[in-house]
Design an enzyme around this catalytic site. Sequence first.
Site, short mmCIF file in Angstrom:
data_model
loop_
_atom_site.label_atom_id
_atom_site.label_comp_id
_atom_site.label_asym_id
_atom_site.label_seq_id
_atom_site.Cartn_x
_atom_site.Cartn_y
_atom_site.Cartn_z
N SER A 9 0.84 -1.40 -0.06
CA SER A 9 -0.20 -0.04 -0.09
C SER A 9 1.02 1.22 -0.15
CB SER A 9 -1.01 -0.06 1.31
OG SER A 9 -0.19 0.19 2.31
N ASP A 27 -13.47 1.64 10.77
CA ASP A 27 -14.03 1.97 9.12
C ASP A 27 -14.63 3.38 9.41
OD1 ASP A 27 -16.20 2.03 7.41
OD2 ASP A 27 -16.65 -0.20 7.44
N VAL A 28 -14.01 3.92 8.06
CA VAL A 28 -14.43 5.66 8.20
C VAL A 28 -15.76 5.91 7.83
CG1 VAL A 28 -12.04 6.28 7.57
CG2 VAL A 28 -13.43 5.73 5.80
N ALA A 79 -14.71 2.69 -4.33
CA ALA A 79 -15.71 2.79 -5.27
C ALA A 79 -16.49 1.33 -5.71
CB ALA A 79 -15.67 3.40 -6.52
N TYR A 129 -11.97 5.48 -14.50
CA TYR A 129 -11.82 6.07 -13.12
C TYR A 129 -13.28 6.61 -12.48
CZ TYR A 129 -9.02 7.64 -9.09
OH TYR A 129 -8.17 7.86 -7.99
N LYS A 188 -12.25 12.42 -6.09
CA LYS A 188 -11.02 13.04 -5.84
C LYS A 188 -11.04 14.43 -6.14
CE LYS A 188 -8.35 9.43 -4.95
NZ LYS A 188 -8.03 9.28 -3.61
N ARG A 194 1.39 0.22 -8.70
CA ARG A 194 1.05 -1.12 -8.60
C ARG A 194 0.82 -1.51 -7.20
NH1 ARG A 194 4.23 -4.90 -12.87
NH2 ARG A 194 6.02 -4.27 -11.57
N THR A 195 -0.41 -0.92 -6.63
CA THR A 195 -0.91 -1.36 -5.26
C THR A 195 -2.08 -2.44 -5.63
OG1 THR A 195 -2.58 0.24 -5.08
CG2 THR A 195 -0.49 0.93 -4.10
N LEU A 196 -2.68 -2.99 -4.44
CA LEU A 196 -3.58 -3.95 -4.62
C LEU A 196 -4.95 -3.38 -5.33
CD1 LEU A 196 -3.45 -6.66 -1.99
CD2 LEU A 196 -2.81 -6.98 -4.40
N1 LIG Z 1 -2.14 3.21 -6.55
C1 LIG Z 1 -2.32 4.16 -7.28
O1 LIG Z 1 -2.09 4.02 -8.46
C2 LIG Z 1 -2.80 5.76 -6.57
C3 LIG Z 1 -2.61 6.88 -7.42
C4 LIG Z 1 -2.92 7.95 -6.90
C5 LIG Z 1 -3.53 8.06 -5.58
N2 LIG Z 1 -3.82 7.01 -4.94
C6 LIG Z 1 -4.58 6.97 -3.70
O2 LIG Z 1 -3.69 6.36 -2.64
C7 LIG Z 1 -4.59 5.95 -1.66
C8 LIG Z 1 -3.99 4.59 -1.05
O3 LIG Z 1 -4.38 3.80 -2.26
P1 LIG Z 1 -3.45 2.48 -2.68
O4 LIG Z 1 -3.37 2.50 -4.03
O5 LIG Z 1 -2.28 2.59 -1.86
O6 LIG Z 1 -4.37 1.24 -2.15
P2 LIG Z 1 -4.81 0.70 -0.78
O7 LIG Z 1 -6.05 -0.42 -1.07
O8 LIG Z 1 -3.74 0.41 0.05
O9 LIG Z 1 -5.65 2.02 0.11
C9 LIG Z 1 -6.97 2.14 -0.13
C10 LIG Z 1 -7.31 2.16 1.57
O10 LIG Z 1 -8.74 2.44 1.53
C11 LIG Z 1 -9.14 1.93 2.55
N3 LIG Z 1 -10.65 1.55 2.90
C12 LIG Z 1 -11.38 1.22 2.06
N4 LIG Z 1 -12.62 1.48 2.36
C13 LIG Z 1 -12.71 1.92 3.75
C14 LIG Z 1 -13.49 2.20 4.99
N5 LIG Z 1 -14.78 2.05 4.72
N6 LIG Z 1 -12.90 2.43 6.09
C15 LIG Z 1 -11.61 2.79 6.16
N7 LIG Z 1 -10.83 2.32 5.22
C16 LIG Z 1 -11.32 2.08 3.97
C17 LIG Z 1 -8.60 0.61 2.74
O11 LIG Z 1 -8.57 -0.34 3.77
C18 LIG Z 1 -7.18 0.93 2.01
O12 LIG Z 1 -6.19 0.96 3.42
C19 LIG Z 1 -5.82 6.15 -2.13
O13 LIG Z 1 -6.52 7.61 -1.83
C20 LIG Z 1 -5.83 6.33 -3.51
O14 LIG Z 1 -6.90 6.66 -4.29
C21 LIG Z 1 -3.51 5.57 -5.21
#
Ligand SMILES: NC(=O)c1ccc[n+]([C@@H]2O[C@H](COP(=O)([O-])OP(=O)(O)OC[C@H]3O[C@@H](n4cnc5c(N)ncnc54)[C@H](O)[C@@H]3O)[C@@H](O)[C@H]2O)c1
Length: 255
Positions: A18, A63-64, A94, A155, A162, A192-194
């Site tokens: 993450s 849980d937010v 989403a 997206y 966003k 490349r996150t999950l």
């Molecule tokens: N990976 C990318 O390419 C990328 C690019 C730009 C921005 N981001 C942003 O970075 C941030 C982290 O994303 P990531 O890619 O590391 O993936 P991630 O899956 O690690 O992060 C998403 C997080 O949202 C949390 N989440 C979802 N529903 C929730 C809820 N009800 N309560 C609490 N937490 C909740 C998940 O537990 C997770 O920790 C996100 O805001 C994402 O939009 C990611």
Amino acid sequence: MILQGKTILIANISGKRSTGWGIAQSLSKQGARIAYTYQNERFGTEVRSLFSPLDSIDVGECDVTSDDDIKKLFDRLGSEVDALDGLIHTPAFAKQEDLTGNFVDTSRDGFKLALDISCYSLIALCKGALPLLGVNGGAVTALTYIGGERAVKNYNVMGVAKAALESSVRYLAADLGPKKIRVNAISAGPMRTLAARGLKDFMVMYELTKEKAPLRCNIDPTDVGNTAVYLCSEWAKGVTGEIVHVDSGYHMIGI
Ligand SMILES: NC(=O)c1ccc[n+]([C@@H]2O[C@H](COP(=O)([O-])OP(=O)(O)OC[C@H]3O[C@@H](n4cnc5c(N)ncnc54)[C@H](O)[C@@H]3O)[C@@H](O)[C@H]2O)c1
């Protein structure tokens, strides 16, 4: 170490791939103590084991979408620390069906859910953190993507969330500035996150970004983490309401 003596809450972290974990490692290397949360126990075991070698505080599940969970989170944190110097906001979600196909088909429920988790949570977490962040002032940093500024294929509703998040950053920065709380966001390139790999055609977007970006490379969570270090530090004490792009320059290229 520019964050020595600072305590920063990361809400939240899903695991070793993450962005939150990349940020945690960068902040920790600069001396910060990290307080961390995870959405639920499905993530808890891995996240706790990642943090076990670091100076950190496990603040448990949150849980937010639940005001009660957010209140409990800050009650638990307040029993461990007298003040907080920073808050990193990562939640985004989403429904899968709203991340593919036509944006015009977005459902009312899907819209509400995406905006609640991905945007309103920043406002709710800032409000919950205020008694601790207000002690010495501090820095809030959210994560966004260029899909909030441009229409990016698939997206969809997340782009709208966003855009609302980025606007909330500016309103929060205006509101909380007099308390010396700065609020910014990092607009990260694809990583490349999950979560990202679940997006339709993510790898196509990932490869295209590398091809078109001025630096001809993708970024990784550590690049985001290093910018978060700057935003949380005294070096950024004049910076608030800003969206900092960490995307190898992709956002400013025209074709
Ligand atoms: N990976 C990318 O390419 C990328 C690019 C730009 C921005 N981001 C942003 O970075 C941030 C982290 O994303 P990531 O890619 O590391 O993936 P991630 O899956 O690690 O992060 C998403 C997080 O949202 C949390 N989440 C979802 N529903 C929730 C809820 N009800 N309560 C609490 N937490 C909740 C998940 O537990 C997770 O920790 C996100 O805001 C994402 O939009 C990611």
